[in-house]
Design a protein around this motif. Structure first.
Motif, PDB file in Angstrom:
ATOM      1  N   SER A 339       2.561   7.685   4.920  1.00 25.07           N
ATOM      2  CA  SER A 339       2.950   6.619   5.599  1.00 25.07           C
ATOM      3  C   SER A 339       3.213   7.137   7.422  1.00 25.07           C
ATOM      4  N   ALA A 343       0.087   4.033  12.696  1.00 24.43           N
ATOM      5  CA  ALA A 343      -0.359   2.680  12.468  1.00 24.43           C
ATOM      6  C   ALA A 343      -1.466   2.590  13.048  1.00 24.43           C
ATOM      7  N   LYS A 345      -3.853   0.079  15.046  1.00 25.89           N
ATOM      8  CA  LYS A 345      -3.627  -0.535  16.859  1.00 25.89           C
ATOM      9  C   LYS A 345      -5.290  -1.316  17.121  1.00 25.89           C
ATOM     10  N   SER A 419      -2.691   5.473   9.383  1.00 23.16           N
ATOM     11  CA  SER A 419      -1.969   5.842   8.029  1.00 23.16           C
ATOM     12  C   SER A 419      -3.083   4.663   6.949  1.00 23.16           C
ATOM     13  N   THR A 421      -2.306   2.360   4.545  1.00 19.39           N
ATOM     14  CA  THR A 421      -1.559   1.058   4.424  1.00 19.39           C
ATOM     15  C   THR A 421      -2.034   0.460   5.545  1.00 19.39           C
ATOM     16  N   SER A 422      -2.047   0.688   7.106  1.00 14.77           N
ATOM     17  CA  SER A 422      -2.363   0.006   8.069  1.00 14.77           C
ATOM     18  C   SER A 422      -3.820   0.289   8.733  1.00 14.77           C
ATOM     19  N   ARG A 425      -4.622  -3.397   5.833  1.00 17.60           N
ATOM     20  CA  ARG A 425      -4.139  -3.995   6.309  1.00 17.60           C
ATOM     21  C   ARG A 425      -5.117  -5.057   6.934  1.00 17.60           C
ATOM     22  N   GLN A 426      -6.036  -4.146   7.864  1.00 13.97           N
ATOM     23  CA  GLN A 426      -6.840  -4.738   8.760  1.00 13.97           C
ATOM     24  C   GLN A 426      -8.111  -4.858   8.556  1.00 13.97           C
TER      25      GLN A 426
END
Length: 601
Positions: A339, A343, A345, A419, A421-422, A425-426
């Motif tokens: 983390s 992130a 982008k 990360s 997680t990022s 999530r996408q």
């Protein structure tokens, strides 16, 4: 040359080190509550010793002094003592239970959190039943070890000390004689500990085997029934159960082997005490109260002494489970928390593989310097024979595994540098084998975006062509789907999975043969749902049914971990290469083609 003697610190999971770890890392967090329980145990021990001493006074008042008033007073004191003992016992039992429950819950959370930080590769070589055993038996073993230690010190040792004080005050010589039974008992118990360790390990492994067979038989019950494997699976679990039963019987024999010795030695000690105490009363003029007080203290001391003698056996039996838990918790996470990385982008959601090489096992590459670009907002299809590496591409895009060589980039950002997680999530993923959780339809859709409102869930279901069949159920969106979604058809499960991906509203869509296992009617409905899902999103789809990707913006033919052809459907047909061969073979053998899946539907 002789090997140097082993130290207790050589084994990080040796008994001494494990006990120290459990005390310092877990027990010390509750030291105030342990101290309160210890204080109550001290009160209980004092009342136990006091009751033994008091009995001698009652005997003297009754038979020596003939004092009725003194007997009444002592009787009242006895009631008070036992009332205090009951309250203290209740108090420390409740406190210890609460501490044990807190430690158990904490260890279960720790183990689950650790498992969630492991990679897919970590689980591929293990069976899920192993983790269930560690979660239940392992976590409870930690609490058992700590409870045994605090009870041994606070209850048994303090009670024994108090009772020994009573014995010594009444007759020091007879007390010394009674303590002579301890050394031979310790020698026997020491030899049993090593045997108990091995048996406890076999118990844990055998229990895990039973859970494994049970779990596989129930999860694969359709296959068991279809292939009439009931007897075969019964024989497998019978063998495991018989092995565990045999181990349990051995454990019972070994762990209780000291009991005959303890009882025999205790019998000699009590008989000697009776003879010596009786002789003192009859021949030497000692008061009968002394004799009865000593005898009561000795009898009361027998049980805590026996428990203390067995403590080493009990500890080593439970330390096996604690070790199994800590072996997982202590290991480095195969998917460590990242983390702290920036992130991901997104601007256009352009996906690029650049000379990517990957192998599950050394020297056995699955992908070999693969490169391609999935254009933003368009559909890129991966086709080809099984085992070519198509599904591996999606796994690498989700960072379920890390590339061996090369890079995967999204909008110019190397995904290993952002990360997880990022990244996840996408992306939205729909596979051939849909996994639905044992919950309601509403909850399964909402898992795509926790906290989604009712209107958003219904909108996603409608876009996934699932709303109508959901509302046909009496409970509607509250309908339970069963384990793995077993109460829904294959097409219904797929549409719930599409709704779950839709509500996530991710700009990158990954589809792994999402219609391969469906009949024509279900496939048509799922294709329509997927069309809504892929609209204006970067989509990478794996397909065996080529008619579903005829209108894809780019088709990549993957064989042996390499891209051997690329282009659009019509171009590839004109070339007459591998794609054309696949398409002609399917067109000849398949039923009339369904309407193709459009990337812009």
């Amino acid at each position: 040359m002789t090997e140097p003697p082993k130290k207790i610190t050589d084994d990080p999971y040796g008994a001494a080190i494990l006990i120290r770890r459990l005390i310092t890392e877990q027990g010390m967090a509750y030291w105030r509550r342990y101290l309160a329980a210890f204080g109550l145990m001290a009160v209980s021990a004092a009342t136990t010793a006091g009751s033994a001493y008091l009995l001698g006074e009652v005997i003297n008042q009754a038979y020596v002094n003939k004092d009725v008033r003194g007997i009444a007073i002592l009787s009242l004191v006895t009631v008070v003592i036992f009332t205090i003992k009951g309250a203290a016992t209740y108090g420390h039992s409740v406190i210890l239970s609460q501490i044990s429950n807190a430690i158990l819950a904490n260890n279960q959370r720790r183990l689950f959190a650790k498992l969630m930080s492991e990679s897919i590769g970590f689980f591929s070589a293990r069976h899920s039943s192993e983790f269930l055993a560690r979660l239940t038996a392992g976590a409870s073993s930690v609490t058992q070890v700590l409870s045994l230690l605090i009870n041994a010190v606070g209850r048994d040792l303090l009670s024994l000390i108090g009772l020994i004080i009573v014995m010594v005050t009444q007759d020091p010589y007879m007390a010394l004689f009674g303590l002579l039974v301890a050394p031979p008992a310790m020698l026997v118990l020491r030899k049993l500990v090593k045997r108990v360790k091995g048996l406890a390990h076999n118990q844990f492994s055998g229990t895990t085997d039973i859970m494994e067979i049970m779990q596989e038989s129930l999860q694969g019950i359709r296959t068991v029934k279809a292939f009439t494997l009931e007897r075969t699976m019964g024989e497998r679990i019978d063998a495991s159960i018989a092995a565990v039963e045999q181990t349990n019987n051995k454990m019972a024999r070994v762990s209780n082997r000291a009991s005959p010795l303890m009882e025999t030695l205790g019998g000699f000690a009590i008989a000697g005490g009776l003879m010596y105490g009786g002789y003192r009363v009859v021949a030497m003029g000692a008061t009968p109260g002394q004799f009865f007080s000593f005898l009561t203290a000795f009898l009361l001391a027998y049980e805590p002494a026996k428990r203390l003698a067995r403590l080493n056996i009990e500890l080593n039996s439970n330390l096996i489970g604690a070790r199994k838990l800590l072996e997982i918790v202590d290991g480095p996470a195969s998917e460590p928390d990242d983390s702290d990385k920036p992130a991901l982008k997104l601007t256009t959601a352009c996906v690029e593989l650049r000379d990517v090489t990957f192998a599950y096992r050394a020297d056995e590459p699955v992908l070999n310097r693969m490169s391609f670009v999935a254009e933003p907002g368009k559909m890129t299809a991966l086709v080809g024979p099984s085992g070519g590496g198509k599904s591996t591409v999606l796994a690498l895009l989700l960072r379920l595994y890390e590339v061996t060589k090369g890079d995967i980039l999204i909008d110019g950002q190397v995904i290993s540098g952002v990360s997880r997680t990022s990244l996840r999530r996408q992306t939205a993923y729909v596979g051939q084998d849909v996994y639905l959780f044992r919950a309601s339809i509403r909850e399964n859709i909402a898992f795509g975006r926790p906290g989604a409102g009712e209107a958003e869930i219904i909108a996603a279901a409608k876009a996934a062509c699932a709303h109508d069949f959901i509302m046909s159920f009496p409970l509607g969106y509250d309908t339970p789907v069963g384990e793995h979604g077993a109460q829904l058809s294959g097409g219904q499960r797929q549409r719930i999975a599409v709704a779950r991906a839709l509500i996530k509203n991710a700009p990158i869509i990954l589809l792994d043969e999402a219609t391969a296992a469906l009949d024509s009617e279900s496939e048509k409905q799922v294709q329509e749902a997927i069309g809504h899902l892929c609209q204006n999103r970067t989509t990478i789809v794996i397909a065996h049914r080529l008619h579903t990707i005829m209108h894809a913006d780019a088709i990549l033919v993957v064989e042996g971990g390499e891209i051997v052809e690329r282009g659009r459907h019509d171009d590839l047909l004109r070339r007459g290469g591998r794609y054309a061969s696949f398409f002609r073979l399917q067109h000849r053998d398949a039923a009339p083609a369904l309407a193709p899946l459009s990337a812009s539907a």
